[in-house]
Design an enzyme around this catalytic site. Structure first.
Site, PDB file in Angstrom:
ATOM      1  CB  SER A 121      -0.898  -0.057   1.083  1.00 23.23           C
ATOM      2  OG  SER A 121      -0.241  -0.254   2.428  1.00 23.23           O
ATOM      3  CB  CYS A 122       1.062   4.269   0.745  1.00 28.48           C
ATOM      4  SG  CYS A 122       1.042   5.865   0.748  1.00 28.48           S
ATOM      5  CG  HIS A 123       5.201   6.017  -0.672  1.00 23.66           C
ATOM      6  ND1 HIS A 123       3.970   6.661  -0.154  1.00 23.66           N
ATOM      7  CD2 HIS A 123       5.813   6.803  -1.157  1.00 23.66           C
ATOM      8  CE1 HIS A 123       3.997   7.875  -0.642  1.00 23.66           C
ATOM      9  NE2 HIS A 123       5.115   8.206  -1.380  1.00 23.66           N
TER      10      HIS A 123
END
Length: 395
Positions: A121-123
């Site tokens: 998720s995200c980065h």
């Protein structure tokens, strides 16, 4: 809850990992019998990682605030991919260090080669790129990761039609790779993670659940069960008397940092999903009052007290976490009922006629469910699911 086959998941952690992206899967998976091991390079069981709150506070880019001190329970040197059913990698700035750690990258490759679910998720998709497992895979992430994913041979995908954080719902699955833009998509993220681990959710109907909140509601006590219930297929709303749908409440993080009472820090924004005046008890099977300091606001509002009383009169499920029992006490719900309570609520529970149960983190008494605080969330989510008639099993 039906007996579940023993499953296990590994979370690779690091300092300044995104708070929700570790806390949500950590608590929710445990609620359904999954063993969750948390490791970090150069740290041992019992050591702590500092988490980070990432949210937009009116600037062009998200702001980072300090979150929880998250305690690790395993050692990276002792884990083997073959011992786990899934790998979870939270986002945040920890991914910068993890992406150049040979042991971590080797572990990611082993999970990929075995075809086991890898949830990012995200980065944290940066680790997939560094491990060389993205080629030909469709993947999403925070928008700044697009060139990284494409340079790694991945196929960039972005959820269309996003105009606000409330629109962010998608988690993408391509083979064994799960990817999402970040924590706002946790409902779909959890659903796909459960599915990838062989879980089956059995229900007789679609339940609807209402959270009563306000400014400085406890961050994890609302968000963790909120996302878990969405993942289980429930309709979930969050309301507060003074704000309209789409408005935001500031949340609070309470953490044990060695002081006599927990510290308080600002948490994520919580977005209200319904208008107070539109709420009808007939539309919901359950009401939940999370803790934090928001119950102090709610007990000063007669509408909030009356609403809780209406849920009781119609024999609905009523749940309180931490300080949330303050509102239940004001509504006369606790009299003669067994209640789980931390030290902060013991006097109020006793004065409200409740029976303190001090040896358990979560207690049900009929259609009343109470929990001491966010540390008891696995038990709270498990028992609430039973009350709602949701059965969960692994194949």
């Amino acid at each position: 809850m039906e007996p579940v086959a023993k499953k296990s998941a590994l979370i690779i952690c690091g300092d300044y990992m995104e708070d929700f992206e570790v806390m949500v899967p950590f608590h929710v998976l445990q609620a359904f019998g999954v063993r969750v091991d948390c490791v970090s390079p150069s740290k041992l069981p019992g050591d702590k990682c500092i988490t980070a709150i990432h949210d937009f506070l009116g600037f062009e880019l998200y702001t980072e605030l300090e979150g929880h001190s998250f305690t690790l329970n395993s050692s990276l040197d002792e884990v083997e991919a073959e011992s786990y059913d899934a790998l979870i990698i939270p986002g945040g700035r920890c991914t910068e260090l993890l992406s150049v750690d040979d042991k971590v990258l080797s572990l990611v490759k082993e999970f990929a080669e075995a075809g086991k679910p890898i949830a990012t998720s995200c980065h944290s998709q940066l680790l997939l790129a560094a491990a060389g497992v993205l080629r030909g895979k469709k993947c999403t992430a925070f928008a700044s990761m697009k060139p990284v994913i494409e340079m790694a041979g991945g196929i960039w995908w972005e959820q269309p039609g996003i105009t606000s954080v409330l629109d962010i719902t998608a988690c993408l699955k391509d083979g064994n790779i799960l990817s999402s833009i970040g924590w706002p998509a946790h409902a779909e993220y959890l659903r796909l993670l459960f599915e990838s681990m062989g879980a089956k959710i059995h229900k007789t109907k679609t339940n609807s659940v209402l959270f009563l909140c306000g400014d400085y509601v406890e961050d994890c006590e609302i968000n963790v069960p909120f996302r878990a219930l969405q993942a289980l297929g429930c309709n979930v709303d969050a309301v507060t008397p003074s704000k309209k749908k789409g408005g935001a409440c500031v949340t609070a993080i309470h953490d044990d940092e060695g002081t006599e009472v927990p510290s308080e820090k600002r948490g994520h924004n919580l977005f209200i999903t319904a208008n107070w005046d539109d709420i009808s008890v007939d539309d919901y099977d359950c009401v939940i009052v999370p803790g934090g300091r928001s119950p102090e606001l709610l007990v000063m509002n007669e509408k909030a007290i009356t609403l809780v009383k209406e849920f009781a009169e119609k024999n609905r499920i009523i749940a309180g976490i931490g300080q949330g029992k303050w509102l239940l006490a004001a509504a006369g719900i606790l009299k003669g009922k067994r209640c789980a309570s931390s030290h902060g609520m013991r006097v109020i529970v006793k004065m409200a006629g409740g029976e303190l149960v001090e040896c358990e983190g979560c207690v049900s008494d009929g259609k009343l469910l109470t929990a001491t605080g966010w540390a008891a969330l696995p038990s709270f989510i498990s028992q609430l699911s039973e009350l709602l008639g949701l059965c969960f099993s692994f194949q």
